[in-house]
Each structure stands twice: as structure tokens, then as C-alpha cells.
Write a protein that holds these residues in place. Structure first.
Motif, PDB file in Angstrom:
ATOM      1  N   ASP A 177       0.861  -1.185   0.000  1.00 41.93           N
ATOM      2  CA  ASP A 177       0.000   0.000   0.000  1.00 41.93           C
ATOM      3  C   ASP A 177       0.897   1.235   0.000  1.00 41.93           C
ATOM      4  N   LYS A 235       0.350   4.047   0.968  1.00 42.60           N
ATOM      5  CA  LYS A 235       0.166   4.883   2.152  1.00 42.60           C
ATOM      6  C   LYS A 235       0.837   4.285   3.385  1.00 42.60           C
ATOM      7  N   SER A 236       1.381   3.082   3.241  1.00 40.07           N
ATOM      8  CA  SER A 236       2.050   2.447   4.382  1.00 40.07           C
ATOM      9  C   SER A 236       3.441   3.045   4.592  1.00 40.07           C
ATOM     10  N   TRP A 248       2.117  -6.036  -6.662  1.00 40.82           N
ATOM     11  CA  TRP A 248       3.055  -5.842  -5.562  1.00 40.82           C
ATOM     12  C   TRP A 248       3.926  -7.092  -5.432  1.00 40.82           C
TER      13      TRP A 248
END
Length: 436
Positions: free
Chosen positions: A388, A390-391, A414
Motif C-alpha cells: 500500500d 500509504k504504508s 506488488w
């Protein structure tokens, strides 16, 4: 173009294509140069202690009187060569323990003392007197023989005019000296000849210049003859004792669709002469694919390279069973069988080849698929703590870096990898190359 010419041209092009493919196949195979051990050409039994008599100089009077005691020089060179611990061994060798100095040689002073005591002249000795000398020296065998050399000078002259019209002369003098020797080995206990051989060698020296060179401008015939005798002495030593020789192994191209990158790794280790890592990689692939003849043959080579001849024979035998018409496989098996016999002979002489243990790690880690970060080293890609954007960002890593692949996520959008610090990280699929 007539039909015959068309056929000839077609056959010619086909031959070119065929030869090109053969050369290309050999060209792109991995090779490894090393030193191998060879048995002596002649087995002279249980001989342990040897005396080397001066060889008789049977050159023409011109060379006999040249001031060089060529017979004495050859005897010295033979003694020196026989006493070399690892004759012929180079820095590329991986075999340890196998010496080539299997005989003890009587020193010249001791030999001279016996000759003076008996009032013997070397050039006039009968076989009975030679045996008597051997008994007094307490040797098992005596080496003797004769040697001769000759030399020729060749002169050449060429000239041309330079851009300014000046005549430029070039004078060349080339001196070539050839030596030839014959050796026989007498067994002291019986007087019989247990070995005889001959050797020859030549050397040259040349000079060129704008004036006619004098005879002294090149090496003297006697000095060139000395160098030739040094090479002959090596031939004579190899005749009765084991020796190392240079050999280049050609590895087979291993085909494995799923593990082709690991095969590339093994080839790269071979190129760098890191045989432990190469064997470790081959061994891991072998666990997955034990019926790959090319792979098995390569493992045989690596065992032969380090002197593990019994193990080499096992692998070569398997390769031959899978492909009995493959000439390199058959030759490898034959070499390993000969080397097993050589090892036993050396052991009886008190010389033992040290067994080699390939350093191997955990096989399961070797075959893990790897990824490569795209781009140059100046371009960095982000590793996230989760799949992600945003991680948490765990770091930015340079292009070209390879890492262990752990998991593919969402059709490779990913890629989970093992980061250099051991943590698990996630790269965007578009930022990495898989299948490495």
C-alpha cells in the motif's frame, strides 16, 4: 546460374552454417583452466633412490670444445626436475597433497667421491662398472645416456626507400640451436634396462638492426643448448614420475526452464573460479532435477578438478548411462578411472591426495527466486511496509540491486521481498524485474 553451381553453393553455405553453429556452441560454453595430475609414462617399479650420471656429450668436436659441459648440465637439470615438489603445477590448480618428488637423488659430491675412489672415468664405464657404482651408492637405479647439440645461423637483409628517398637497410641474424638426448635407466639389482627414452628440443635467438650484426649479437650456441637441455630434462622426469599438466575443461550448457537464473549464477561462479559456490548451486539444482545429464556431467568435472576421483567417476558414470554416445562423457569416465589407479599408486609411494570437501550451505535458500530493482544505481525505488503506497516507507533502494522474492500479490502489482536488513518489504511490481 546452372543447377550444379546452385547445388554447390547451397552445400557450401550449409557447411558454413553447420561449422558456425558448432563453433558458436563451443564458444558460449563455460570453461575452466586448471592443472591435472598425470601418471608417469613409464612405471619403473619399486625404485626409490636414484643416481644420475653425467650424460656423454656426443656432439661434433666444434661443440664439444665450446666450453659448455652439456652432459653434466643435462644430468643436473634431470636431478633438479625430479626433485621438484609440484612439477608443472600452476596457480590455477585445486588439487592438494599430490607431490611429484617421489625419488631421492644421490648428490653429485657423493657420486664424485665413489668415482675417485674407484678411479673410474665416466665416459669409459662399462655396464658392470656402472652397476658396481650403484651398489656402492646404495641406489635402486642409475640414469645415464648421451646428448648432442648443433646450431645454425641464418642471416637476412631487406631494404626500402623512405618518403625522403633514403635507403633503409635492415639486417637480421637468427641463431637456432637443437639438442637431442637419449636416456636409459639401469636396475642395480639385476643390471637390466627398465626404461629408455629420447627427447629433443630447440631454441632460437634473433636480432635485427640497421647494420650487419656480429655473431656475438645473439645468444651463444652453448647457452641456447642449455635451455634446450632444461626442457629435455623435464621430458625425462615426466617419463618416470607423475607430473601436473594444464587442462581446460568445457562445461555443458545446463537447460532448466524454471531455474535458468540459478544456472546462470553457477556459470558466473565458474567464470570467477569460485568452485565451491558453483558446486553448491549445481548440487541444489541436482536435488530438484537428478536426471539432467549436462548437470551431472558438470558435477563430475568439479569433483575431478579437486581430485575427488571416486566421486567424479560416480557422476560421469551416471552421465554416460543417460547419454552413452557423448564423447566428452565417456572421456571423463575414462580419465576418472585412470586417476583412481594413479591415486592408489601414489598412496603406495607415501603420497596422498587430500580429499576435498565442497563448502555447502542450505540448499533451500539457493533456489529462491530473486528480483532485480529496475533502473540504474542512481535511480531509487521505494520499499513499503505493506502492499500500500500509504504504508510506512522502509527505504529507497538503487537500481540493479537483487533481493530474495517472498511473494507475488494481486497478479504481481506488488512484490514482497527480503530486504538487506532481513525485514519483509513491498515494491510495486512495475519497479522490479522478477525471475532473477
Amino acid at each position: 546460374m546452372g543447377l550444379k553451381k546452385q547445388i554447390k553453393k547451397g552445400v557450401f553455405l550449409l557447411l558454413i552454417f553447420f561449422n558456425y553453429n558448432i563453433c558458436s556452441a563451443q564458444l558460449f560454453k563455460t570453461t575452466l583452466n586448471t592443472s591435472l595430475l598425470s601418471p608417469a609414462e613409464k612405471d619403473i617399479g619399486d625404485v626409490k633412490r636414484i643416481a644420475v650420471l653425467d650424460f656423454e656429450n656426443i656432439s661434433s668436436e666444434e661443440y664439444k670444445n665450446a666450453g659448455i659441459d652439456i652432459g653434466s648440465k643435462l644430468a643436473d637439470y634431470i636431478s633438479i626436475s625430479l626433485l621438484k615438489e609440484y612439477r608443472g603445477k600452476n596457480k590455477n590448480c585445486f588439487i592438494e597433497g599430490a607431490r611429484t618428488d617421489i625419488y631421492s637423488i644421490v648428490e653429485r659430491e657423493e657420486l664424485q667421491r665413489v668415482l675417485e675412489e674407484k678411479e673410474f672415468e665416466l665416459g669409459q664405464l662399462s655396464d658392470t662398472e656402472i652397476i658396481s657404482i650403484g651398489q656402492m651408492l646404495g641406489v635402486d637405479a642409475i640414469i645415464l645416456g648421451n646428448v648432442s647439440y648443433s646450431s645454425t645461423d641464418e642471416r637476412d637483409h631487406s631494404s626500402y626507400r623512405n618518403d625522403k628517398g633514403k635507403l633503409i637497410n635492415t639486417y637480421t641474424l637468427t641463431r637456432t640451436t637443437s639438442a637431442e638426448a637419449r636416456m636409459k635407466i639401469l636396475l642395480v639389482s639385476t643390471g637390466e634396462i627398465i626404461g629408455q627414452t629420447s627427447g629433443r628440443s630447440s631454441g632460437s635467438d634473433s636480432t635485427k638492426g640497421g647494420t650487419r650484426p656480429t655473431n656475438n649479437a645473439v645468444m651463444a650456441p652453448g647457452k641456447l643448448a642449455e635451455y634446450a637441455c632444461e626442457r629435455i630434462a623435464r621430458q625425462f622426469a615426466d617419463y618416470i614420475s607423475p607430473f601436473y599438466y594444464s587442462y581446460t575443461f568445457t562445461f555443458e550448457k545446463v537447460k532448466h526452464k524454471k531455474l535458468k537464473e540459478r544456472v546462470k549464477d553457477a556459470n558466473e561462479f565458474l567464470r570467477l573460479r569460485e568452485i565451491d559456490k558453483a558446486y553448491e548451486m549445481y548440487d541444489a539444482i541436482y536435488e530438484v532435477d537428478p536426471y539432467n545429464a549436462e548437470l551431472v556431467f558438470n558435477m563430475g568435472i568439479l569433483n575431478e578438478v579437486v581430485g575427488n576421483y571416486e566421486k567424479a567417476k560416480e557422476f560421469y558414470s551416471v552421465a554416460v548411462n543417460m547419454n552413452p554416445d557423448n564423447e566428452p562423457y565417456v572421456k571423463g569416465l575414462r580419465r576418472s578411472e585412470e586417476n583412481i589407479l594413479l591415486t592408489k599408486d601414489l598412496y603406495n609411494m607415501g603420497i596422498e591426495i587430500y580429499p576435498y570437501e565442497f563448502k555447502k550451505g542450505a540448499k533451500e535458500n539457493l533456489l529462491i527466486e530473486r528480483i532485480k530493482i529496475k533502473g540504474s544505481r542512481s535511480k531509487r525505488k521505494i520499499a513499503y511496509s505493506n502492499p500500500d503506497e500509504k504504508s510506512e516507507i522502509l527505504g529507497q533502494f538503487p537500481g540493479g540491486l537483487e533481493l530474495d522474492l517472498l511473494e507475488r500479490i494481486d497478479k504481481e502489482k506488488w512484490i514482497a521481498v527480503k530486504l538487506p536488513n532481513g525485514k519483509k518489504g513491498y515494491f510495486k511490481g512495475k519497479d522490479v524485474l522478477t525471475g532473477k
